[in-house]
Write an enzyme that holds these catalytic residues in place. Structure first.
Site, PDB file in Angstrom:
ATOM      1  CB  ILE A  61      -0.974  -0.014   1.208  1.00 60.03           C
ATOM      2  CG1 ILE A  61      -1.924   1.185   1.185  1.00 60.03           C
ATOM      3  CG2 ILE A  61      -0.231  -0.056   2.536  1.00 60.03           C
ATOM      4  CD1 ILE A  61      -2.906   1.171   0.063  1.00 60.03           C
ATOM      5  CE  LYS A 144      -7.963  -0.578   6.728  1.00 60.20           C
ATOM      6  NZ  LYS A 144      -7.543  -1.716   5.854  1.00 60.20           N
ATOM      7  CG  ASP A 224      -7.268  -6.407   5.094  1.00 57.37           C
ATOM      8  OD1 ASP A 224      -6.273  -5.740   5.430  1.00 57.37           O
ATOM      9  OD2 ASP A 224      -7.595  -6.591   3.912  1.00 57.37           O
TER      10      ASP A 224
END
Lengths: 396, 396
Positions: A61, A144, A224
């Site tokens: 990411i 997150k 997730d």
């Protein structure tokens, strides 16, 4: 998901369209505004020089979205990257055009030129490395879900406050103007009293050794992808549920591979969501009030394309809210600059994360107990002990 | 919803498009078929003269949809209507062009020219009047849900068999070619192993004295609209769930005004749905497999417009299945003719209804008990006692 491919709307959003201070017919006006809602680059409010960033780890990411977004932001400069493997950080730095590399996270944290770090490590490492970064005087943007529990979130926030740094959860979808507008529309009462919030997020994890299937690292479908559903549900509801329950399907590795949740709120509102790491890609929300509903597909990862949300009023007429493509990661980086340089409150700070994690913890408890309803404790302000989290270096 | 406004596809559906007996690449072929799936009027198979129908009651659905559909069908003739009020049946007959009127349901059942009756009475009256009609030698098309319980369904079926008549549940959405195609597509394995089935159906009941809010008449959100979600879920899954749970919001009248359900199946499949009589109109389903998903909005009451379902394959490509507008009520009337005249098995017969009601009963039990998971008993064949149902005349 390459942030550089997306036009970037700049630091602040400006809505073009009719606005009045005293709406006569709020519904009609709202629809007129909606029809002409076009997001344009606007003056960028963040003051001073760009934030100098370091990245802890070389996660996918970071490579695909956040490093390019820091490059794209006028309010950020990507200065350094660290990995447990010097080779990995050097390759990442070469590919992404980053000046400094470090062979350990701790080494990067000693670089006095780094002002803020982005933490894309596995979930179980969020709290320890956020606290370590705060101790080193770095602002933190952490992936997150921010932590493994609401209590951990509060400990992390306490650490940030103690060391005078800011903490933001990297819930990038909350920075997309469509999300902002959708939450504003729902919270304004345009749908009447809320009755149902439905959402879903799934995709197929194909690698058996994917960290998302690793229980020890805080993996699983709820952590997730389900965390998006919980987060958007709480943002739309504007409050926490009273009771939750969940049914899960377990992966041999011990995590929930799929999970279906029901959240019962006061005032006749019920929310449902499903999430999975073993089902075809889908991501959407639908908020249904007594007087209308609002729905969006590709709700969390819309990419750089034009997006929309559909508002259907009680009379059945549908109004699309359309938004030009943006890089929601770059908007998030801009927001961190506003938080750091201008003292703004984080849109996705530790308290928001703690509310999400309180629900996630209760859902996990329900799923472990075969779907038994679990009642949430009303939010308590806990001043956590900063020293209670321990650090194990890990991740990419 | 006026059936006469809709083009009527005739008794049988014929798919235009490539077909092979031995598909080489099933996926590619399936997509080619899907792209060219156009429903056309075809030769009508039902033999002999049209079925002569009577209607028990003057409910809104009879006036708006089913009486026009009998008129529209080449295989049905609408001969008689009965109401507890002679005035009501005469007005209905005048408006709809019906020859004979009766001031009681029993009187209509003695008309030797009536071969089949349509029963749109409140849910609690379905079993007693179906049994009475069967005793009078009439075939029965009864509104959904067929009864208040799976056991009642079996008693009704036993009565029909005893008296040599056929029994069909009026789940009209199952006769829409889109529904037929969607179920066929999902059951064929095109989505891979199924993981999640999501559905919803809600609208706002505005009249406080609406029979749908009357517990004694078998009202409530689950019975009135949730039954569609249960039915489509079981049709897509091709099996019954193992465990179910539900959270409901109660109306002062005692029925569930809103309900959120979770159904856990074997083999890693979980289904969720929400239904409400107090939320803006929405009706949709989404079936998510490991290798693709299929979704449809306006899933149950698409009206006479062109409809579609969207199939998104695992690679993200979306294929629309498009269908010309049809009158799904008229297709249902045609099907009853095939069942009566040609001995076909009912597509929506008592066993299908019993499976739906077994789930509804378990969901009601869970909701009454605060969401406790309820495990379904495996289907047992019960030969019910025909004499156990009692009759109270009621309804429109």
């Amino acid at each position: 998901m390459d942030g550089r491919a997306a036009p970037h709307a700049g630091g602040a959003l400006r809505l073009r369209g009719p606005r009045r201070d005293t709406p006569v017919d709020a519904h009609r006006l709202d629809r007129a505004r909606a029809l002409s809602t076009i997001v344009e680059p606007a003056d960028t409010p963040s003051e001073g020089r760009p934030i100098r960033w370091g990245i802890l780890g070389t996660a996918g990411i970071a490579r695909a979205a956040v490093a390019p977004a820091i490059h794209a932001s006028r309010h950020g400069t990507l200065l350094a990257v660290a990995s447990r493997s010097a080779q990995s950080s050097e390759r990442f730095a070469a590919d992404l055009g980053i000046e400094r590399t470090y062979g350990s996270y701790d080494a990067l944290l000693t670089d006095p030129d780094v002002e803020a770090v982005y933490i894309p490590l596995p979930n179980a490492l969020h709290a320890p490395w956020t606290i370590r970064a705060a101790e080193a005087g770095k602002h933190v943007l952490c992936e997150k879900p921010l932590a493994l529990s609401a209590a951990e979130c509060r400990v992390m926030q306490s650490a940030a406050e103690l060391h005078g740094v800011r903490l933001v959860e990297a819930f990038m979808y909350r920075y997309h103007p469509r999300t902002v507008r959708a939450i504003e529309h729902v919270r304004s009462g345009s749908l009447g009293p809320l009755r149902t919030i439905r959402s879903t997020f799934s995709f197929v994890v194909r690698r058996a050794d994917d960290i998302r299937l690793d229980a020890a690292l805080g993996g699983g479908a709820l952590m997730d992808v389900g965390c998006y559903c919980v987060n958007v549900t709480l943002a739309m509801a504007g409050r926490s549920p009273r009771t939750v329950q969940a049914v899960s399907i377990r992966h041999p590795g011990g995590v929930d591979r799929s999970l279906a949740a029901t959240l019962a709120f006061d005032d006749d509102l019920v929310a449902q969501f499903t999430c999975s790491l073993d089902a075809a890609r889908t991501e959407s929300f639908e908020v249904i009030g007594r007087d209308g509903r609002l729905e969006a597909s590709q709700a969390f990862l819309p990419g750089a394309a034009t997006t929309r949300a559909l508002w259907t009023a009680g009379d059945g007429t549908t109004t699309p809210f359309e938004f030009a493509g943006v890089d929601q990661y770059a908007l998030m980086i801009d927001h961190v600059a506003d938080v750091v340089r201008r003292g703004e409150a984080p849109r996705t700070g530790a308290e928001d994360a703690a509310r999400t994690l309180q629900v996630i913890e209760a859902l996990h408890a329900s799923a472990r107990d075969g779907g038994r309803p679990v009642t949430l404790q009303r939010a308590r302000v806990t001043s956590g002990s900063v020293g209670s989290a321990t650090i194990h270096e890990g991740g990419a």
